[in-house]
Design a protein around this motif. Structure first.
Motif, PDB file in Angstrom:
ATOM      1  N   MET A   1       0.830  -1.195   0.000  1.00  0.00           N
ATOM      2  CA  MET A   1       0.000   0.000   0.000  1.00  0.00           C
ATOM      3  C   MET A   1       0.871   1.255   0.000  1.00  0.00           C
ATOM      4  N   ILE A   2       2.021   1.186   0.695  1.00  0.00           N
ATOM      5  CA  ILE A   2       2.979   2.302   0.659  1.00  0.00           C
ATOM      6  C   ILE A   2       3.422   2.556  -0.779  1.00  0.00           C
ATOM      7  N   LEU A   3       3.721   1.473  -1.511  1.00  0.00           N
ATOM      8  CA  LEU A   3       4.140   1.619  -2.906  1.00  0.00           C
ATOM      9  C   LEU A   3       3.005   2.131  -3.775  1.00  0.00           C
ATOM     10  N   CYS A   4       1.773   1.770  -3.437  1.00  0.00           N
ATOM     11  CA  CYS A   4       0.618   2.295  -4.180  1.00  0.00           C
ATOM     12  C   CYS A   4       0.545   3.816  -4.060  1.00  0.00           C
ATOM     13  N   VAL A   5       0.727   4.323  -2.837  1.00  0.00           N
ATOM     14  CA  VAL A   5       0.671   5.770  -2.617  1.00  0.00           C
ATOM     15  C   VAL A   5       1.799   6.461  -3.370  1.00  0.00           C
ATOM     16  N   LEU A   6       3.016   5.914  -3.258  1.00  0.00           N
ATOM     17  CA  LEU A   6       4.149   6.493  -3.982  1.00  0.00           C
ATOM     18  C   LEU A   6       3.904   6.431  -5.489  1.00  0.00           C
ATOM     19  N   GLY A   7       3.358   5.300  -5.943  1.00  0.00           N
ATOM     20  CA  GLY A   7       3.075   5.134  -7.364  1.00  0.00           C
ATOM     21  C   GLY A   7       2.049   6.121  -7.880  1.00  0.00           C
ATOM     22  N   PHE A   8       1.066   6.460  -7.036  1.00  0.00           N
ATOM     23  CA  PHE A   8       0.047   7.435  -7.442  1.00  0.00           C
ATOM     24  C   PHE A   8       0.687   8.792  -7.741  1.00  0.00           C
ATOM     25  N   TYR A   9       1.560   9.256  -6.857  1.00  0.00           N
ATOM     26  CA  TYR A   9       2.197  10.561  -7.057  1.00  0.00           C
ATOM     27  C   TYR A   9       3.185  10.535  -8.220  1.00  0.00           C
ATOM     28  N   ILE A  10       3.827   9.385  -8.458  1.00  0.00           N
ATOM     29  CA  ILE A  10       4.705   9.276  -9.631  1.00  0.00           C
ATOM     30  C   ILE A  10       3.869   9.301 -10.904  1.00  0.00           C
ATOM     31  N   ASP A  11       2.729   8.605 -10.890  1.00  0.00           N
ATOM     32  CA  ASP A  11       1.874   8.520 -12.074  1.00  0.00           C
ATOM     33  C   ASP A  11       1.334   9.881 -12.505  1.00  0.00           C
ATOM     34  N   ILE A  12       0.956  10.712 -11.516  1.00  0.00           N
ATOM     35  CA  ILE A  12       0.379  12.010 -11.877  1.00  0.00           C
ATOM     36  C   ILE A  12       1.454  13.066 -12.106  1.00  0.00           C
ATOM     37  N   GLY A  13       2.734  12.646 -11.980  1.00  0.00           N
ATOM     38  CA  GLY A  13       3.830  13.530 -12.359  1.00  0.00           C
ATOM     39  C   GLY A  13       4.253  14.533 -11.322  1.00  0.00           C
ATOM     40  N   THR A  14       3.735  14.431 -10.083  1.00  0.00           N
ATOM     41  CA  THR A  14       4.144  15.380  -9.045  1.00  0.00           C
ATOM     42  C   THR A  14       5.382  14.895  -8.294  1.00  0.00           C
ATOM     43  N   LEU A  15       5.783  13.673  -8.555  1.00  0.00           N
ATOM     44  CA  LEU A  15       6.961  13.120  -7.897  1.00  0.00           C
ATOM     45  C   LEU A  15       7.802  12.423  -8.950  1.00  0.00           C
ATOM     46  N   ASP A  16       9.045  12.877  -9.115  1.00  0.00           N
ATOM     47  CA  ASP A  16       9.923  12.300 -10.132  1.00  0.00           C
ATOM     48  C   ASP A  16      10.497  10.981  -9.652  1.00  0.00           C
ATOM     49  N   LYS A  17      11.240  11.027  -8.556  1.00  0.00           N
ATOM     50  CA  LYS A  17      11.805   9.823  -7.962  1.00  0.00           C
ATOM     51  C   LYS A  17      11.609   9.869  -6.454  1.00  0.00           C
ATOM     52  N   VAL A  18      11.429   8.688  -5.856  1.00  0.00           N
ATOM     53  CA  VAL A  18      11.154   8.623  -4.422  1.00  0.00           C
ATOM     54  C   VAL A  18      12.460   8.534  -3.647  1.00  0.00           C
ATOM     55  N   ASN A  19      12.393   8.959  -2.391  1.00  0.00           N
ATOM     56  CA  ASN A  19      13.564   8.904  -1.517  1.00  0.00           C
ATOM     57  C   ASN A  19      13.881   7.456  -1.165  1.00  0.00           C
ATOM     58  N   LEU A  20      15.169   7.142  -1.075  1.00  0.00           N
ATOM     59  CA  LEU A  20      15.605   5.787  -0.755  1.00  0.00           C
ATOM     60  C   LEU A  20      15.081   5.312   0.599  1.00  0.00           C
ATOM     61  N   LEU A  21      14.788   6.247   1.498  1.00  0.00           N
ATOM     62  CA  LEU A  21      14.285   5.874   2.826  1.00  0.00           C
ATOM     63  C   LEU A  21      12.967   5.115   2.744  1.00  0.00           C
ATOM     64  N   TRP A  22      12.149   5.404   1.720  1.00  0.00           N
ATOM     65  CA  TRP A  22      10.892   4.660   1.549  1.00  0.00           C
ATOM     66  C   TRP A  22      11.170   3.190   1.268  1.00  0.00           C
ATOM     67  N   ILE A  23      12.213   2.899   0.498  1.00  0.00           N
ATOM     68  CA  ILE A  23      12.569   1.504   0.187  1.00  0.00           C
ATOM     69  C   ILE A  23      13.107   0.805   1.430  1.00  0.00           C
ATOM     70  N   ILE A  24      13.872   1.538   2.233  1.00  0.00           N
ATOM     71  CA  ILE A  24      14.370   0.957   3.490  1.00  0.00           C
ATOM     72  C   ILE A  24      13.203   0.640   4.423  1.00  0.00           C
ATOM     73  N   LEU A  25      12.226   1.558   4.504  1.00  0.00           N
ATOM     74  CA  LEU A  25      11.031   1.304   5.316  1.00  0.00           C
ATOM     75  C   LEU A  25      10.267   0.106   4.786  1.00  0.00           C
ATOM     76  N   PHE A  26      10.104   0.030   3.466  1.00  0.00           N
ATOM     77  CA  PHE A  26       9.416  -1.097   2.844  1.00  0.00           C
ATOM     78  C   PHE A  26      10.076  -2.418   3.247  1.00  0.00           C
ATOM     79  N   ASP A  27      11.407  -2.490   3.140  1.00  0.00           N
ATOM     80  CA  ASP A  27      12.109  -3.726   3.453  1.00  0.00           C
ATOM     81  C   ASP A  27      12.090  -4.035   4.941  1.00  0.00           C
TER      82      ASP A  27
END
Length: 495
Positions: A364-390
């Motif tokens: 679900m975290i990736l879904c939220v990040l993916g939504f903002y990437i899809d609509i173009g308001t976020l270019d690339k996500v911070n690496l900390l999100w991937i660390i939290l995911f793992d």
């Protein structure tokens, strides 16, 4: 705690030995794709084909190995066969590198020359060896932990050792091979062969002293087994015309009835729970396998990895999961021991439900990040999100995998343990194929928007895994009472 450690001496010993096997198995896995691409000069489609077929075969083989282990060899012999096979595999892979001829031509199909033949024979021995060792380690831990509660503790100890082995294997390959030192594969395979030899020798020298159960007694291997000679004689007898006729006329229904008659009613109930559990674990492993597939695509394209002139390689992502398991594993074990002392420990099915819900939250975290990437308001996500995911994924894995290994011992009759553990391991094969099919739809083009919701975008793609996790959790929640009743825990506690 000192008494607890003393009682678990056999578990610590065999878990330490398993570290050598898993470091080789997952060290090879971490560089398998690179080896195909840059050393064997396979094209990307051919590399993908070889990868899927090899691991599909490797994860199905434990069913056959489990049957053989149950019927013809004891645990120590099976472990010996596994180690010898893996040592042979590393020698053959080393020979493969020595036969290398860099023609610089990308191959779209397999050329059956001496190098490729030696390679595939080496991979066969690797799959054979890992099948024997993985089943044997689990069976030994199940055998030396004599009661229901200690088996959970035993696998709680064993699982962090698996991840330490993974971490060691990946680090060895990363340090020796690096990104472009592909000529050093022969050295890496030689080191892996040496690691296996050390593990095998230690097992043979010290198993009599350290391989004991919770009461300090040497592990018993008194299962009713046939000999290898008996097996050979049966194979030879099967070649006769009369035997072939019998085999041809065998009734599958009678075979199934014979198997059912060998089980009592409580064993049949537990096997029913086991097969329900297999469906759940296929879902879990399909979602979890995306960490090796879709997550790699996501990190490569959508995660900020450059810090000044330094760019973090994508492959270092694979260190996060085993590292978190090693950190969280002892904490998980201490909390479980504390809850057990207080009489408040969670039921295994409850832990599976918690694991699936955490897994759904991760995606679900990736879904939220993916939504903002899809609509173009976020270019690339911070690496900390991937660390939290793992980090959250590691918590989910501990809540799932340790009860999963423990439940194999609970649910299966001892006389069929290795066979059904082989079936449990083979669920990875099905999960890998399903995961591969889903990951092939990873969105590469800008999505189409319907009411500001991306269609076939990153959010929709990751939401697939949220739904899969929640559905599996809901099945367990709805049928938990019935499944718990069919476990017949009172019998397990008495045995």
């Amino acid at each position: 705690m000192g008494k607890e450690r003393k009682n678990m001496k056999g578990t610590y010993f065999i878990s330490s030995i398993s570290l050598t096997s898993y470091s080789v198995e997952y060290g090879i896995s971490s560089i398998f794709t690179l080896f195909m691409l840059f050393f064997m000069n396979f094209s990307i489609p051919l590399t993908s084909t070889v990868y899927s077929y090899y691991y599909g075969f490797a994860y199905l083989l434990p069913i056959l190995i489990g049957y053989i282990s149950d019927k013809y060899v004891d645990e120590s012999t099976a472990l010996t066969i596994g180690y010898v096979s893996m040592i042979i595999s590393q020698i053959l892979l080393c020979v493969t590198t020595l036969l290398h001829q860099n023609g610089g031509i990308e191959l779209d199909s397999i050329v059956f020359n001496m190098q490729s033949i030696v390679l595939f024979i080496g991979l066969f021995f690797l799959a054979l060896g890992t099948s024997f060792t993985n089943i044997s380690f689990s069976h030994i831990i199940n055998s030396i932990n004599n009661d229901h509660d200690s088996r959970f503790v035993g696998f709680s100890i064993y699982y962090p050792f698996i991840n330490l082995g993974i971490l060691i294997g990946v680090c060895i390959m990363s340090v020796i091979i690096g990104e472009e030192n592909y000529g050093l594969y022969s050295l890496a395979f030689a080191i892996f062969a040496l690691i296996l030899i050390i593990g095998f020798v230690c097992f043979k020298l010290f198993k009599g002293k350290y391989l004991v159960d919770n009461y300090g007694n040497p592990m018993e291997e008194d299962h009713s087994k046939g000999s290898i000679r008996d097996l050979a004689n049966k194979i030879l007898n099967a070649l006769s015309y009369k035997s072939i006729s019998k085999i041809k006329n065998l009734n599958l229904i009678k075979r199934i009835d014979s198997f059912k008659n060998s089980l009592n009613s409580h064993e049949k109930d537990r096997l029913f729970v086991f097969f329900i559990f297999l469906l759940i674990i296929i879902v879990y492993r399909t979602v979890f396998a995306q960490t090796n597939l879709s997550m790699v695509f996501f990190i490569d394209s959508f995660v900020q990895r450059d810090f000044g002139s330094f760019v973090i390689p994508v492959q270092l992502y694979f260190i996060l999961n085993p590292l978190f398991i090693l950190i969280l594993g002892p904490i998980f074990l201490k909390i479980n021991n504390k809850l057990t002392e207080m009489g408040k420990n969670f039921h295994s099915i409850t832990m599976l439900i918690i694991s699936l819900l955490i897994m759904g939250f991760c995606y679900m975290i990736l879904c939220v990040l993916g939504f903002y990437i899809d609509i173009g308001t976020l270019d690339k996500v911070n690496l900390l999100w991937i660390i939290l995911f793992d980090f959250l994924l590691a918590i989910s894995e501990l809540h799932f995998s340790i009860p999963a290994y423990s439940m194999v011992g609970k649910l299966n009759p001892e006389k069929y343990y290795a066979l059904f553990f082989g079936i449990f391991t083979a669920t990875r094969s099905i999960a890998m194929f399903i995961a591969g099919m889903i990951s092939s739809y990873f969105p590469e083009n800008p999505p189409i928007f319907i009411y500001n919701i991306p269609f076939n975008g990153l959010m929709n793609f990751f939401f697939i895994f949220v739904i899969m996790s929640i559905i599996a959790a809901m099945v367990l929640i709805i049928f938990k009472k019935n499944l718990t009743a069919k476990l017949h825990v009172e019998d397990l506690n008495q045995s």
